[in-house]
Design a protein around this motif. Structure first.
Motif, PDB file in Angstrom:
ATOM      1  N   ALA A 104       0.828  -1.207   0.000  1.00  0.00           N
ATOM      2  CA  ALA A 104       0.000   0.000   0.000  1.00  0.00           C
ATOM      3  C   ALA A 104       0.864   1.259   0.000  1.00  0.00           C
ATOM      4  CB  ALA A 104      -0.939  -0.003   1.195  1.00  0.00           C
ATOM      5  N   SER A 105       1.954   1.240   0.784  1.00  0.00           N
ATOM      6  CA  SER A 105       2.815   2.421   0.873  1.00  0.00           C
ATOM      7  C   SER A 105       3.526   2.687  -0.458  1.00  0.00           C
ATOM      8  CB  SER A 105       3.832   2.250   1.998  1.00  0.00           C
ATOM      9  OG  SER A 105       4.622   1.094   1.784  1.00  0.00           O
ATOM     10  N   HIS A 106       3.991   1.605  -1.111  1.00  0.00           N
ATOM     11  CA  HIS A 106       4.649   1.775  -2.414  1.00  0.00           C
ATOM     12  C   HIS A 106       3.661   2.312  -3.440  1.00  0.00           C
ATOM     13  CE1 HIS A 106       6.338  -0.188  -6.279  1.00  0.00           C
ATOM     14  NE2 HIS A 106       6.848   1.017  -6.128  1.00  0.00           N
ATOM     15  N   PHE A 107       2.454   1.779  -3.436  1.00  0.00           N
ATOM     16  CA  PHE A 107       1.425   2.250  -4.363  1.00  0.00           C
ATOM     17  C   PHE A 107       1.132   3.726  -4.142  1.00  0.00           C
ATOM     18  CE2 PHE A 107      -3.258   2.855  -5.092  1.00  0.00           C
ATOM     19  CZ  PHE A 107      -3.189   2.858  -6.478  1.00  0.00           C
ATOM     20  N   SER A 108       0.957   4.125  -2.878  1.00  0.00           N
ATOM     21  CA  SER A 108       0.631   5.518  -2.570  1.00  0.00           C
ATOM     22  C   SER A 108       1.751   6.462  -2.999  1.00  0.00           C
ATOM     23  CB  SER A 108       0.366   5.663  -1.068  1.00  0.00           C
ATOM     24  OG  SER A 108      -0.038   6.984  -0.762  1.00  0.00           O
ATOM     25  N   ARG A 109       3.009   6.060  -2.753  1.00  0.00           N
ATOM     26  CA  ARG A 109       4.137   6.909  -3.146  1.00  0.00           C
ATOM     27  C   ARG A 109       4.216   7.043  -4.671  1.00  0.00           C
ATOM     28  NH1 ARG A 109       6.886   3.923   0.818  1.00  0.00           N
ATOM     29  NH2 ARG A 109       7.873   2.651  -0.803  1.00  0.00           N
ATOM     30  N   ALA A 110       4.059   5.927  -5.361  1.00  0.00           N
ATOM     31  CA  ALA A 110       4.132   5.957  -6.821  1.00  0.00           C
ATOM     32  C   ALA A 110       2.984   6.781  -7.405  1.00  0.00           C
ATOM     33  CB  ALA A 110       4.094   4.526  -7.371  1.00  0.00           C
ATOM     34  N   TYR A 111       1.803   6.646  -6.827  1.00  0.00           N
ATOM     35  CA  TYR A 111       0.629   7.374  -7.300  1.00  0.00           C
ATOM     36  C   TYR A 111       0.817   8.880  -7.119  1.00  0.00           C
ATOM     37  CZ  TYR A 111      -4.401   7.738  -8.358  1.00  0.00           C
ATOM     38  OH  TYR A 111      -5.614   7.998  -8.949  1.00  0.00           O
ATOM     39  N   ARG A 112       1.292   9.256  -5.939  1.00  0.00           N
ATOM     40  CA  ARG A 112       1.507  10.688  -5.659  1.00  0.00           C
ATOM     41  C   ARG A 112       2.587  11.262  -6.564  1.00  0.00           C
ATOM     42  NH1 ARG A 112       0.345  13.817  -1.248  1.00  0.00           N
ATOM     43  NH2 ARG A 112      -0.254  11.985  -0.010  1.00  0.00           N
ATOM     44  N   SER A 113       3.635  10.487  -6.814  1.00  0.00           N
ATOM     45  CA  SER A 113       4.717  10.952  -7.679  1.00  0.00           C
ATOM     46  C   SER A 113       4.232  11.165  -9.109  1.00  0.00           C
ATOM     47  CB  SER A 113       5.859   9.941  -7.658  1.00  0.00           C
ATOM     48  OG  SER A 113       6.883  10.312  -8.550  1.00  0.00           O
ATOM     49  N   HIS A 114       3.341  10.284  -9.575  1.00  0.00           N
ATOM     50  CA  HIS A 114       2.887  10.353 -10.966  1.00  0.00           C
ATOM     51  C   HIS A 114       1.756  11.362 -11.169  1.00  0.00           C
ATOM     52  CE1 HIS A 114       2.356   9.153 -15.054  1.00  0.00           C
ATOM     53  NE2 HIS A 114       1.211   8.523 -14.868  1.00  0.00           N
ATOM     54  N   PHE A 115       0.799  11.395 -10.217  1.00  0.00           N
ATOM     55  CA  PHE A 115      -0.390  12.231 -10.400  1.00  0.00           C
ATOM     56  C   PHE A 115      -0.411  13.487  -9.529  1.00  0.00           C
ATOM     57  CE2 PHE A 115      -2.052   7.904 -11.507  1.00  0.00           C
ATOM     58  CZ  PHE A 115      -2.237   8.149 -12.853  1.00  0.00           C
ATOM     59  N   GLY A 116       0.521  13.597  -8.583  1.00  0.00           N
ATOM     60  CA  GLY A 116       0.586  14.792  -7.759  1.00  0.00           C
ATOM     61  C   GLY A 116      -0.369  14.807  -6.583  1.00  0.00           C
ATOM     62  N   CYS A 117      -1.014  13.692  -6.296  1.00  0.00           N
ATOM     63  CA  CYS A 117      -1.912  13.597  -5.134  1.00  0.00           C
ATOM     64  C   CYS A 117      -2.018  12.132  -4.733  1.00  0.00           C
ATOM     65  CB  CYS A 117      -3.290  14.170  -5.448  1.00  0.00           C
ATOM     66  SG  CYS A 117      -4.157  13.294  -6.765  1.00  0.00           S
ATOM     67  N   SER A 118      -2.521  11.889  -3.542  1.00  0.00           N
ATOM     68  CA  SER A 118      -2.674  10.518  -3.063  1.00  0.00           C
ATOM     69  C   SER A 118      -3.874   9.853  -3.734  1.00  0.00           C
ATOM     70  CB  SER A 118      -2.872  10.503  -1.546  1.00  0.00           C
ATOM     71  OG  SER A 118      -4.139  11.078  -1.222  1.00  0.00           O
ATOM     72  N   PRO A 119      -3.933   8.527  -3.742  1.00  0.00           N
ATOM     73  CA  PRO A 119      -5.091   7.837  -4.321  1.00  0.00           C
ATOM     74  C   PRO A 119      -6.411   8.266  -3.687  1.00  0.00           C
ATOM     75  CG  PRO A 119      -3.314   6.282  -3.919  1.00  0.00           C
ATOM     76  CD  PRO A 119      -2.910   7.578  -3.277  1.00  0.00           C
ATOM     77  N   SER A 120      -6.436   8.404  -2.359  1.00  0.00           N
ATOM     78  CA  SER A 120      -7.682   8.772  -1.679  1.00  0.00           C
ATOM     79  C   SER A 120      -8.097  10.194  -2.037  1.00  0.00           C
ATOM     80  CB  SER A 120      -7.529   8.632  -0.159  1.00  0.00           C
ATOM     81  OG  SER A 120      -6.450   9.424   0.311  1.00  0.00           O
ATOM     82  N   ALA A 121      -7.140  11.115  -2.125  1.00  0.00           N
ATOM     83  CA  ALA A 121      -7.462  12.501  -2.470  1.00  0.00           C
ATOM     84  C   ALA A 121      -7.975  12.584  -3.905  1.00  0.00           C
ATOM     85  CB  ALA A 121      -6.230  13.385  -2.300  1.00  0.00           C
ATOM     86  N   ASP A 122      -7.401  11.795  -4.784  1.00  0.00           N
ATOM     87  CA  ASP A 122      -7.846  11.797  -6.180  1.00  0.00           C
ATOM     88  C   ASP A 122      -9.276  11.298  -6.286  1.00  0.00           C
ATOM     89  OD1 ASP A 122      -7.667  12.188  -8.885  1.00  0.00           O
ATOM     90  OD2 ASP A 122      -6.420  10.440  -9.296  1.00  0.00           O
ATOM     91  N   ARG A 123      -9.597  10.246  -5.532  1.00  0.00           N
ATOM     92  CA  ARG A 123     -10.963   9.710  -5.559  1.00  0.00           C
ATOM     93  C   ARG A 123     -11.953  10.728  -5.006  1.00  0.00           C
ATOM     94  NH1 ARG A 123     -12.333   3.753  -3.494  1.00  0.00           N
ATOM     95  NH2 ARG A 123     -12.442   3.337  -5.732  1.00  0.00           N
ATOM     96  N   VAL A 124     -11.600  11.391  -3.900  1.00  0.00           N
ATOM     97  CA  VAL A 124     -12.490  12.394  -3.302  1.00  0.00           C
ATOM     98  C   VAL A 124     -12.725  13.535  -4.279  1.00  0.00           C
ATOM     99  CG1 VAL A 124     -12.668  14.163  -1.510  1.00  0.00           C
ATOM    100  CG2 VAL A 124     -11.936  11.851  -0.905  1.00  0.00           C
ATOM    101  N   ARG A 125     -11.668  14.002  -4.923  1.00  0.00           N
ATOM    102  CA  ARG A 125     -11.779  15.110  -5.869  1.00  0.00           C
ATOM    103  C   ARG A 125     -12.657  14.722  -7.060  1.00  0.00           C
ATOM    104  NH1 ARG A 125      -6.217  17.403  -7.945  1.00  0.00           N
ATOM    105  NH2 ARG A 125      -6.123  15.306  -8.858  1.00  0.00           N
ATOM    106  N   THR A 126     -12.488  13.496  -7.540  1.00  0.00           N
ATOM    107  CA  THR A 126     -13.308  13.026  -8.674  1.00  0.00           C
ATOM    108  C   THR A 126     -14.770  12.976  -8.293  1.00  0.00           C
ATOM    109  OG1 THR A 126     -11.466  11.701  -9.531  1.00  0.00           O
ATOM    110  CG2 THR A 126     -13.667  11.123 -10.276  1.00  0.00           C
ATOM    111  N   ASN A 127     -15.075  12.466  -7.102  1.00  0.00           N
ATOM    112  CA  ASN A 127     -16.465  12.389  -6.653  1.00  0.00           C
ATOM    113  C   ASN A 127     -17.077  13.769  -6.466  1.00  0.00           C
ATOM    114  OD1 ASN A 127     -16.445   9.592  -6.619  1.00  0.00           O
ATOM    115  ND2 ASN A 127     -15.856   9.438  -4.466  1.00  0.00           N
ATOM    116  N   MET A 128     -16.292  14.727  -6.013  1.00  0.00           N
ATOM    117  CA  MET A 128     -16.803  16.097  -5.845  1.00  0.00           C
ATOM    118  C   MET A 128     -17.132  16.714  -7.199  1.00  0.00           C
ATOM    119  SD  MET A 128     -14.294  17.607  -2.841  1.00  0.00           S
ATOM    120  CE  MET A 128     -15.005  19.245  -2.994  1.00  0.00           C
ATOM    121  N   ILE A 129     -16.282  16.457  -8.193  1.00  0.00           N
ATOM    122  CA  ILE A 129     -16.529  16.983  -9.527  1.00  0.00           C
ATOM    123  C   ILE A 129     -17.814  16.393 -10.102  1.00  0.00           C
ATOM    124  CG2 ILE A 129     -15.680  16.981 -11.914  1.00  0.00           C
ATOM    125  CD1 ILE A 129     -12.835  17.152 -10.747  1.00  0.00           C
ATOM    126  N   LYS A 130     -18.020  15.080  -9.916  1.00  0.00           N
ATOM    127  CA  LYS A 130     -19.227  14.425 -10.407  1.00  0.00           C
ATOM    128  C   LYS A 130     -20.481  15.029  -9.781  1.00  0.00           C
ATOM    129  CE  LYS A 130     -17.347   9.840 -11.514  1.00  0.00           C
ATOM    130  NZ  LYS A 130     -17.400   8.401 -11.160  1.00  0.00           N
TER     131      LYS A 130
END
Length: 324
Positions: free
Chosen positions: A295-321
């Motif tokens: 989980a920690s490796h995934f979170s670090r890689a995700y933040r490095s690639h997309f600029g935010c954590s997986p959970s923050a990205d999901r929350v932001r997407t749901n707010m936009i919807k």
């Protein structure tokens, strides 16, 4: 079922439906009426309770409520919205289950395939959905025969990728009713290119997406995209495409400016993001589905690639919807 030769189409709208898909579904029927000089097609719009339903662009369309029993539709199509992967309505489910037992055509555009699957309409049938949702669709309905075709028609049930693919479906239906020459006249009326075959891929070829013509590189990326849950080790990948690992590394660095291992991680992260945005899958489950066991490796890689954590990205997407 036909009223004096008129084909009756019922279109069910879900919140945030695609206006492009809706227009591509309706306009071929209007065009056919115009060319024929008579009402070959008519249509009506439904939603669970009736009233206005907003499209993803904010425009609202008026709808009628779902009837207790429908005996007048030759076709019922779900025009997909932004949250169809979690959409559920008992009246709609029963309505669809009744219709699939009749001679009516039942179908979906874009993510409306989630609703058909939830109602059991797609059981035992080949199907598709919008390419950006296919991974989430496969994860939620692993027993379905899901493909990446622009549209599928299987025993009077159709699914399509959405957007202008709905026009391809409707031109197929128009051609089945009035012949291919008439369907081509409808196509030309909309300055639409050649009618596409159902089995064409929704996405551009890898050659077009990557902007390269090197066959070995294209084959390697194709293997990466088809092996995300259990990633191939680089020596195995190189052997599969017939080159040494060092040659494979040179190809990626020359044509894509990145090491193959880094590119492979990006492919897996892009798939993980699609799962997080288009499904309710727990974050760690999405990580495992894309080959990450930590989980920690995934979170670090995700933040490095997309600029935010997986959970923050999901929350932001749901707010936009919710805002659309």
């Amino acid at each position: 079922m036909h009223d004096q030769g008129t084909f009756t189409a019922t279109v069910f709208l879900t919140p945030g439906f695609s206006m492009m898909s809706f227009s591509s579904l309706i306009e071929p029927m209007r065009g056919a009426n115009r060319i024929a000089g008579s009402q070959l097609f008519r249509w009506r719009l439904l939603s669970p309770a009736g009233g206005p339903v907003p499209a993803s662009n904010g425009i609202e369309l008026q709808t009628q409520p779902i009837p207790v029993r429908d005996e007048g539709s030759d076709m019922v199509a779900i025009c997909g919205g932004q949250e169809d992967e979690t959409y559920t309505d008992r009246r709609l489910r029963e309505f669809l289950r009744h219709l699939v037992r009749t001679e009516a055509i039942v179908g979906s555009v874009g993510t409306g395939s989630f609703i058909l699957a939830d109602a059991g309409v797609l059981d035992g049938r080949r199907c598709t959905t919008h390419w950006d949702y296919i991974d989430a669709f496969r994860e939620k309905y692993p027993r379905l025969d899901i493909c990446n075709d622009i549209f599928v028609i299987d025993r009077r049930v159709f699914t399509c990728g959405g957007g202008v693919a709905a026009m391809d479906v409707m031109l197929e239906i128009v051609g089945g009713m009035r012949g291919s020459d008439f369907a081509n006249r409808v196509r030309e009326n909309f300055v639409y290119g050649s009618i596409r075959s159902h089995d064409e891929s929704q996405r551009m070829s890898l050659r077009m997406r990557l902007g390269v013509a090197n066959v070995t590189l294209i084959d390697a990326v194709g293997l990466m995209e088809s092996h995300t849950e259990s990633p191939l080790r680089l020596p195995v990948l190189a052997r599969r495409v017939g080159v040494s690992q060092r040659q494979l590394e040179r190809l990626f660095e020359t044509w894509l400016g990145v090491a193959p291992a880094q590119y492979y991680v990006r492919v897996r992260l892009d798939r993980a993001r699609a799962l997080l945005r288009h499904s309710s899958m727990p974050i760690f489950d999405a990580a495992v589905a894309c080959g990450f066991t930590s989980a920690s490796h995934f979170s670090r890689a995700y933040r490095s690639h997309f600029g935010c954590s997986p959970s923050a990205d999901r929350v932001r997407t749901n707010m936009i919807k919710q805002k659309v």
